[in-house]
Design a protein around this motif. Structure first.
Motif, PDB file in Angstrom:
ATOM      1  N   CYS A  97      -8.773 -54.346  -4.871  1.00 46.23           N
ATOM      2  CA  CYS A  97      -9.100 -54.503  -6.289  1.00 46.23           C
ATOM      3  C   CYS A  97     -10.513 -55.040  -6.480  1.00 46.23           C
ATOM      4  CB  CYS A  97      -8.090 -55.440  -6.958  1.00 46.23           C
ATOM      5  SG  CYS A  97      -6.425 -54.757  -7.097  1.00 46.23           S
ATOM      6  N   LEU A  98     -10.918 -56.002  -5.652  1.00 46.36           N
ATOM      7  CA  LEU A  98     -12.264 -56.561  -5.761  1.00 46.36           C
ATOM      8  C   LEU A  98     -13.326 -55.524  -5.392  1.00 46.36           C
ATOM      9  CD1 LEU A  98     -11.697 -60.113  -4.260  1.00 46.36           C
ATOM     10  CD2 LEU A  98     -12.276 -59.573  -6.633  1.00 46.36           C
ATOM     11  N   ARG A  99     -13.057 -54.737  -4.366  1.00 44.47           N
ATOM     12  CA  ARG A  99     -14.022 -53.704  -3.980  1.00 44.47           C
ATOM     13  C   ARG A  99     -14.227 -52.696  -5.101  1.00 44.47           C
ATOM     14  NH1 ARG A  99     -12.239 -52.372   2.306  1.00 44.47           N
ATOM     15  NH2 ARG A  99     -13.249 -54.205   3.263  1.00 44.47           N
TER      16      ARG A  99
ATOM     17  N   GLU B  63     -21.500 -68.224  -6.323  1.00 45.29           N
ATOM     18  CA  GLU B  63     -22.386 -67.532  -5.384  1.00 45.29           C
ATOM     19  C   GLU B  63     -21.999 -66.059  -5.266  1.00 45.29           C
ATOM     20  OE1 GLU B  63     -23.766 -67.815  -0.666  1.00 45.29           O
ATOM     21  OE2 GLU B  63     -22.337 -69.265  -1.497  1.00 45.29           O
ATOM     22  N   ALA B  64     -20.698 -65.776  -5.263  1.00 44.67           N
ATOM     23  CA  ALA B  64     -20.227 -64.391  -5.161  1.00 44.67           C
ATOM     24  C   ALA B  64     -20.647 -63.577  -6.382  1.00 44.67           C
ATOM     25  CB  ALA B  64     -18.712 -64.372  -5.006  1.00 44.67           C
ATOM     26  N   LEU B  65     -20.499 -64.144  -7.559  1.00 47.06           N
ATOM     27  CA  LEU B  65     -20.883 -63.417  -8.772  1.00 47.06           C
ATOM     28  C   LEU B  65     -22.389 -63.161  -8.813  1.00 47.06           C
ATOM     29  CD1 LEU B  65     -18.618 -65.198 -11.420  1.00 47.06           C
ATOM     30  CD2 LEU B  65     -18.216 -63.038 -10.229  1.00 47.06           C
TER      31      LEU B  65
ATOM     32  N   ASP C 178     -25.441 -57.002  -4.163  1.00 48.81           N
ATOM     33  CA  ASP C 178     -24.867 -57.292  -2.850  1.00 48.81           C
ATOM     34  C   ASP C 178     -23.344 -57.293  -3.018  1.00 48.81           C
ATOM     35  OD1 ASP C 178     -24.164 -58.118  -0.339  1.00 48.81           O
ATOM     36  OD2 ASP C 178     -25.025 -60.138  -0.509  1.00 48.81           O
ATOM     37  N   LEU C 179     -22.796 -56.100  -3.126  1.00 52.89           N
ATOM     38  CA  LEU C 179     -21.378 -55.965  -3.464  1.00 52.89           C
ATOM     39  C   LEU C 179     -20.485 -56.418  -2.318  1.00 52.89           C
ATOM     40  CD1 LEU C 179     -21.488 -52.504  -5.285  1.00 52.89           C
ATOM     41  CD2 LEU C 179     -21.980 -54.789  -6.184  1.00 52.89           C
TER      42      LEU C 179
ATOM     43  N   ALA D 263     -21.133 -55.443 -11.510  1.00 54.81           N
ATOM     44  CA  ALA D 263     -22.509 -55.774 -11.139  1.00 54.81           C
ATOM     45  C   ALA D 263     -23.511 -55.582 -12.274  1.00 54.81           C
ATOM     46  CB  ALA D 263     -22.918 -54.970  -9.908  1.00 54.81           C
ATOM     47  N   PRO D 264     -23.499 -54.459 -13.009  1.00 55.92           N
ATOM     48  CA  PRO D 264     -24.495 -54.305 -14.077  1.00 55.92           C
ATOM     49  C   PRO D 264     -24.366 -55.359 -15.172  1.00 55.92           C
ATOM     50  CG  PRO D 264     -23.510 -52.188 -13.510  1.00 55.92           C
ATOM     51  CD  PRO D 264     -22.687 -53.240 -12.839  1.00 55.92           C
TER      52      PRO D 264
END
Length: 277
Positions: free
Chosen positions: A110-112, A207-209, A216-217, A119-120
């Motif tokens: 789901c995250l992928r 940091e992930a967001l 940097d997916l 991201a946009p």
């Protein structure tokens, strides 16, 4: 039936329970259909989006849900068809660990899928919106700390544990619910250590967001997946939770197990309707 196959089936049920929790007492179907709306409200509260950003988010959430309905629901359904026998024979610690692995695999898929959609929008956030997110995280952490540190902290943990079990298993009888709450109230809870682990998880989320916002997916997704792993400071508490859950599952009598199967069969029927074109 091998223990691994058994746990993969239960893992799907756990994932479904998380969806059911989105709408509290509402049905799984209603929660799922409202997911873009509910998730949009949630994200807006955390990010303080403007109107164009909200419109973009709504489109992305609808695209993600269309993927989930097409790709993830069939996998859940394939496993739910055999779930009625899941509790027979008793559940072992290894089976519970395999359950978690299955749930994390679903979360990672789901995250992928979410990463390129989110991201946009994240790249378009203004500095003030990032600061708003940080403030909301800090407020949430402070509220959690106050509730856990107070005299009613153990009772709060017991109440939340019992509620989580009922979302997963369906209604518990009074004795089982009372025992679940008593177990949770007695767990050793090292507040400073747990708060430190929570702070690390919060920092990793931010940091992930930011990683996603830089395209940097893979890096952002890996950080979020780390958040699903228990931290060393949480291990003792986690061990008590797993031991309590094992006692409860293996202590269900035939009638209670049948009630759980009916609860899961209801999910299966709802998921069939959701997946129907």
């Amino acid at each position: 039936m091998t223990s691994l196959r058994l746990c993969r089936r239960i893992a799907v049920l756990l994932s479904a329970a998380l969806l059911a929790g989105l709408a509290g007492c509402a049905s799984l179907s209603l929660a799922y259909r409202q997911l873009p709306l509910l998730a949009g409200f949630w994200a807006d509260a955390w990010l303080d989006l403007d109107r164009p950003q909200r419109a973009r988010l709504r489109e992305q959430l609808q695209a993600w849900q269309a993927w989930h309905r097409r790709e993830e629901l069939p996998q859940w359904l394939a496993l739910l068809q055999q779930a009625h026998a899941a509790l027979d024979g008793g559940v072992t610690p290894d089976e519970l660990l395999a359950l978690e692995q299955g749930a994390r695999a679903s979360a990672e898929r789901c995250l992928r899928q979410a990463a390129p959609l989110a991201a946009p929008l994240l790249a378009d956030l203004r500095p003030g919106q990032w600061r708003h997110l940080q403030r909301r995280m800090d407020e949430k952490a402070a509220d959690w700390h106050d509730r856990q540190a107070g005299r009613d902290g153990p009772a709060e943990r017991g109440k939340r544990h019992a509620a989580s079990l009922e979302r997963w298993l369906g209604d518990l009888d009074r004795g089982t619910r009372r025992q679940a709450r008593a177990d949770a109230e007695g767990w050793r809870f090292d507040l400073p250590a747990m708060a430190q682990a929570r702070a690390a998880r919060q920092a990793r989320t931010l940091e992930a967001l930011r990683a996603w916002s830089r395209q940097d997916l893979a890096g952002g997704t890996a950080l979020l997946m780390q958040n699903l792993q228990p931290q060393p400071a949480e291990q003792a508490y986690r061990d008590e939770v797993l031991a309590s859950l094992l006692r409860l599952l293996n202590g269900l009598d035939a009638g209670q197990r049948e009630q759980v199967r009916r609860h899961w069969a209801g999910w299966r029927a709802e998921l069939h309707r959701l997946h129907a074109p």
